[in-house]
Motif scaffolding. Structure first.
Motif, mmCIF file in Angstrom:
data_model
loop_
_atom_site.group_PDB
_atom_site.id
_atom_site.type_symbol
_atom_site.label_atom_id
_atom_site.label_comp_id
_atom_site.label_asym_id
_atom_site.label_seq_id
_atom_site.Cartn_x
_atom_site.Cartn_y
_atom_site.Cartn_z
ATOM 1 N N LEU A 111 0.782 -1.258 0.106
ATOM 2 C CA LEU A 111 0.034 0.030 0.152
ATOM 3 C C LEU A 111 0.906 1.333 -0.029
ATOM 4 C CD1 LEU A 111 -2.798 -0.959 2.361
ATOM 5 C CD2 LEU A 111 -2.811 -1.288 0.019
ATOM 6 N N ALA A 112 2.027 1.346 0.366
ATOM 7 C CA ALA A 112 3.063 2.303 0.064
ATOM 8 C C ALA A 112 3.373 2.836 -1.347
ATOM 9 C CB ALA A 112 4.330 2.351 0.980
ATOM 10 N N ARG A 113 3.090 1.835 -2.285
ATOM 11 C CA ARG A 113 3.386 2.208 -3.626
ATOM 12 C C ARG A 113 2.392 2.996 -4.276
ATOM 13 N NH1 ARG A 113 4.727 -4.446 -4.790
ATOM 14 N NH2 ARG A 113 6.948 -4.152 -4.086
ATOM 15 N N PRO A 114 2.848 4.179 -5.066
ATOM 16 C CA PRO A 114 2.151 4.909 -5.502
ATOM 17 C C PRO A 114 0.814 4.519 -6.704
ATOM 18 C CG PRO A 114 4.297 5.204 -6.528
ATOM 19 C CD PRO A 114 4.160 4.300 -5.462
ATOM 20 N N ASN A 115 1.271 3.277 -7.201
ATOM 21 C CA ASN A 115 0.317 2.952 -8.277
ATOM 22 C C ASN A 115 -0.588 1.877 -7.618
ATOM 23 O OD1 ASN A 115 2.785 1.160 -7.798
ATOM 24 N ND2 ASN A 115 2.652 0.185 -9.898
ATOM 25 N N VAL A 116 -1.019 1.817 -6.471
ATOM 26 C CA VAL A 116 -1.861 0.785 -5.900
ATOM 27 C C VAL A 116 -2.873 1.806 -5.198
ATOM 28 C CG1 VAL A 116 -2.017 -1.005 -4.256
ATOM 29 C CG2 VAL A 116 0.041 -0.999 -5.777
ATOM 30 N N LYS A 117 -4.212 1.279 -5.220
ATOM 31 C CA LYS A 117 -5.208 1.506 -4.310
ATOM 32 C C LYS A 117 -5.899 0.627 -3.829
ATOM 33 C CE LYS A 117 -8.290 4.211 -2.223
ATOM 34 N NZ LYS A 117 -7.834 4.785 -0.903
ATOM 35 N N LEU A 118 -6.188 0.409 -2.462
ATOM 36 C CA LEU A 118 -7.031 -0.136 -2.018
ATOM 37 C C LEU A 118 -8.581 0.329 -1.451
ATOM 38 C CD1 LEU A 118 -7.814 -3.108 -0.399
ATOM 39 C CD2 LEU A 118 -6.757 -2.046 1.656
ATOM 40 N N PHE A 119 -9.447 -0.242 -2.321
ATOM 41 C CA PHE A 119 -10.810 0.254 -2.168
ATOM 42 C C PHE A 119 -11.473 -0.926 -0.992
ATOM 43 C CE2 PHE A 119 -9.806 2.126 -5.892
ATOM 44 C CZ PHE A 119 -9.985 3.323 -5.694
ATOM 45 N N ASN A 120 -11.417 -0.686 0.163
ATOM 46 C CA ASN A 120 -11.957 -1.708 1.324
ATOM 47 C C ASN A 120 -13.191 -1.284 1.627
ATOM 48 O OD1 ASN A 120 -10.184 0.206 2.368
ATOM 49 N ND2 ASN A 120 -10.292 -0.805 4.568
ATOM 50 N N ALA A 121 -14.251 -2.236 2.011
ATOM 51 C CA ALA A 121 -15.430 -2.064 2.313
ATOM 52 C C ALA A 121 -16.279 -1.522 0.990
ATOM 53 C CB ALA A 121 -15.827 -0.759 3.336
ATOM 54 N N VAL A 122 -15.785 -2.169 0.050
ATOM 55 C CA VAL A 122 -16.326 -1.865 -1.523
ATOM 56 C C VAL A 122 -16.527 -3.343 -1.859
ATOM 57 C CG1 VAL A 122 -16.262 -1.228 -3.714
ATOM 58 C CG2 VAL A 122 -15.370 0.204 -1.608
ATOM 59 N N ALA A 123 -17.631 -3.842 -2.278
ATOM 60 C CA ALA A 123 -18.121 -5.019 -2.726
ATOM 61 C C ALA A 123 -18.427 -4.917 -4.656
ATOM 62 C CB ALA A 123 -19.405 -5.593 -2.379
ATOM 63 N N ALA A 124 -17.645 -6.088 -5.037
ATOM 64 C CA ALA A 124 -17.999 -6.250 -6.397
ATOM 65 C C ALA A 124 -19.281 -6.894 -6.610
ATOM 66 C CB ALA A 124 -16.875 -6.887 -7.010
ATOM 67 N N GLU A 125 -20.277 -6.239 -7.195
ATOM 68 C CA GLU A 125 -21.692 -6.744 -7.136
ATOM 69 C C GLU A 125 -21.796 -7.674 -8.713
ATOM 70 O OE1 GLU A 125 -24.434 -3.999 -4.514
ATOM 71 O OE2 GLU A 125 -24.502 -3.652 -6.659
ATOM 72 N N ASP A 126 -20.941 -7.562 -9.496
ATOM 73 C CA ASP A 126 -21.308 -7.812 -10.771
ATOM 74 C C ASP A 126 -20.055 -7.486 -11.730
ATOM 75 O OD1 ASP A 126 -22.254 -9.205 -12.937
ATOM 76 O OD2 ASP A 126 -24.263 -7.967 -13.239
ATOM 77 N N LEU A 127 -19.898 -8.249 -12.905
ATOM 78 C CA LEU A 127 -19.210 -8.047 -13.865
ATOM 79 C C LEU A 127 -19.378 -6.989 -14.891
ATOM 80 C CD1 LEU A 127 -17.818 -11.670 -14.067
ATOM 81 C CD2 LEU A 127 -16.582 -9.817 -12.751
ATOM 82 N N ILE A 128 -18.606 -6.416 -15.726
ATOM 83 C CA ILE A 128 -18.606 -5.780 -17.031
ATOM 84 C C ILE A 128 -18.110 -6.526 -17.896
ATOM 85 C CG2 ILE A 128 -18.044 -3.697 -18.387
ATOM 86 C CD1 ILE A 128 -17.634 -1.973 -16.009
ATOM 87 N N VAL A 129 -19.050 -6.890 -18.915
ATOM 88 C CA VAL A 129 -18.686 -8.024 -20.137
ATOM 89 C C VAL A 129 -18.976 -7.295 -21.209
ATOM 90 C CG1 VAL A 129 -19.116 -10.208 -21.308
ATOM 91 C CG2 VAL A 129 -19.134 -9.788 -18.610
ATOM 92 N N LYS A 130 -17.924 -7.205 -22.196
ATOM 93 C CA LYS A 130 -18.278 -6.515 -23.619
ATOM 94 C C LYS A 130 -17.661 -7.396 -24.516
ATOM 95 C CE LYS A 130 -17.754 -1.758 -21.870
ATOM 96 N NZ LYS A 130 -16.993 -0.540 -21.909
ATOM 97 N N GLY A 131 -18.457 -7.851 -25.549
ATOM 98 C CA GLY A 131 -18.005 -8.749 -26.679
ATOM 99 C C GLY A 131 -17.414 -10.138 -26.101
ATOM 100 N N ASN A 132 -18.092 -10.610 -25.204
ATOM 101 C CA ASN A 132 -17.539 -11.746 -24.363
ATOM 102 C C ASN A 132 -16.169 -11.821 -23.889
ATOM 103 O OD1 ASN A 132 -18.229 -14.595 -24.058
ATOM 104 N ND2 ASN A 132 -16.867 -15.319 -25.459
#
Length: 356
Positions: free
Chosen positions: A179-200
């Motif tokens: 988490l000290a790295r500048p190219n990383v972000k943790l979004f905790n207390a966040v759920a992935a409810e579904d997927l985005i799907v485009k063209g399979n």
């Protein structure tokens, strides 16, 4: 300022040959440990000397004044900027257990890759805060201990495995480095409810606050948000309230035929299978960790954690390959030394690393 503490230990260090010269643990080639493990027969001795002069007067300590609104401004502005920055990113990792954290740690060593981690719990780490049956120790079968060497985690070494005295040492260490790295972000207390799907092809995730996701049946419509990515890594663990959600959703929308479910425990068969079967399951989505067992019907491993770390490491390099970046899957890592000298695989033995 006087030093608050000087810790003198018997840890040994040695020059580390680079992963980029084909000496990585990823390929199973033995490498020298950075740490002298704690032997159960001869506990490590260390002395800690504390300065007698604190950096401030504890008897009359007083904080600088602040307006309450400043706190709200800082939290809100930074979080909203992160949401904007990572709304369209390189890699999204769903699930911040031991496999997901290991994957994020590995990928983010390439400073050109932006990584968003989605974790439904307030506290990331999954089941890696404890060993089995709520006990403290974490068992890691060799040669996965090389990953611990790279992280600088002490352990008690046995012939075929090592034992970390408390699982939280692994989880807290890898999180603090990641988490000290500048190219990383943790979004905790966040759920992935579904997927985005485009063209399979999986092209991102549908997100919502975890507490909202858990209360859709008690409230009126609470629409979600979205995050797009070039690669999604599903590390949702074995079946449960939020478990194996990635592969279960793939099955429900017809992108895969079945989710066989995790079979009964067999540590020796399970860990090898988890690493071997870590893969891109459909275009745009890689599956890692115990979610692999759910989709393939391989055995559960129980309270041993090496496969989680190495499966995450493998998933990271599959993602790098998909992004056209140097990786250990197709052997292009050898070119990374010239193109990106700061890109170093976990368990490599070199002093070069991405700036954190």
């Amino acid at each position: 300022m006087a030093a608050m503490a000087t810790i003198i230990t018997s840890l040994s260090s040695s020059p580390k040959p680079s992963f980029l010269d084909n000496k990585s643990s990823f390929h199973g080639t033995p490498i020298a440990s950075r740490i002298t493990p704690i032997k159960s027969s001869s506990p490590q001795s260390s002395t800690i000397s504390m300065s007698l002069t604190p950096a401030y007067d504890l008897q009359s300590f007083k904080f600088q004044p602040i307006k309450e609104s400043y706190v709200a401004h800082e939290m809100t502005r930074r979080y909203m900027m992160d949401m904007i920055t990572y709304a369209d990113t390189d890699v999204i990792i769903v699930g911040a257990g031991s496999a997901g954290l290991s994957c994020a740690y590995e990928i983010s060593k390439n400073p050109n890759i932006c990584v968003a981690i989605i974790e439904q719990s307030v506290s990331p780490g999954g089941g890696a805060w404890l060993g089995g049956q709520l006990f403290s120790a974490m068992v890691v079968r060799k040669p996965a201990h090389r990953f611990l060497d790279e992280l600088g985690i002490q352990y008690d070494e046995q012939e075929d495995y090592v034992v970390i005295k408390h699982a939280a040492l692994f989880t807290s260490t890898i999180m603090s480095k990641l988490l000290a790295r500048p190219n990383v972000k943790l979004f905790n207390a966040v759920a992935a409810e579904d997927l985005i799907v485009k063209g399979n092809r999986v092209a991102g995730v549908v997100t919502n606050w975890a507490l909202v996701s858990m209360n859709h049946n008690t409230q009126s419509c609470m629409d979600p948000n979205v995050m797009e990515a070039k690669v999604v890594v599903s590390s949702c663990g074995h079946d449960g309230p939020f478990g194996a959600t990635g592969v279960k959703r793939l099955k429900s929308i017809g992108m895969i035929d079945s989710v066989l479910g995790m079979q009964a425990l067999d540590m020796n068969a399970a860990e090898d299978a988890i690493v071997r079967l870590t893969r891109e399951i459909v275009p745009g989505m890689i599956v890692t960790g115990m979610e692999v067992a759910e989709i393939d019907g391989s055995p559960r491993m129980g309270p041993t954690f090496g496969a989680m770390m190495i499966s995450g490491q493998k998933a990271a390099h599959l993602a790098l390959k998909a992004l056209g970046q140097p990786n250990a899957i197709d052997g292009t890592f050898s070119e990374a030394g010239r193109a990106q000298p700061e890109f170093v695989l976990a368990a490599a033995e070199t002093e070069e690393s991405v700036d954190a």
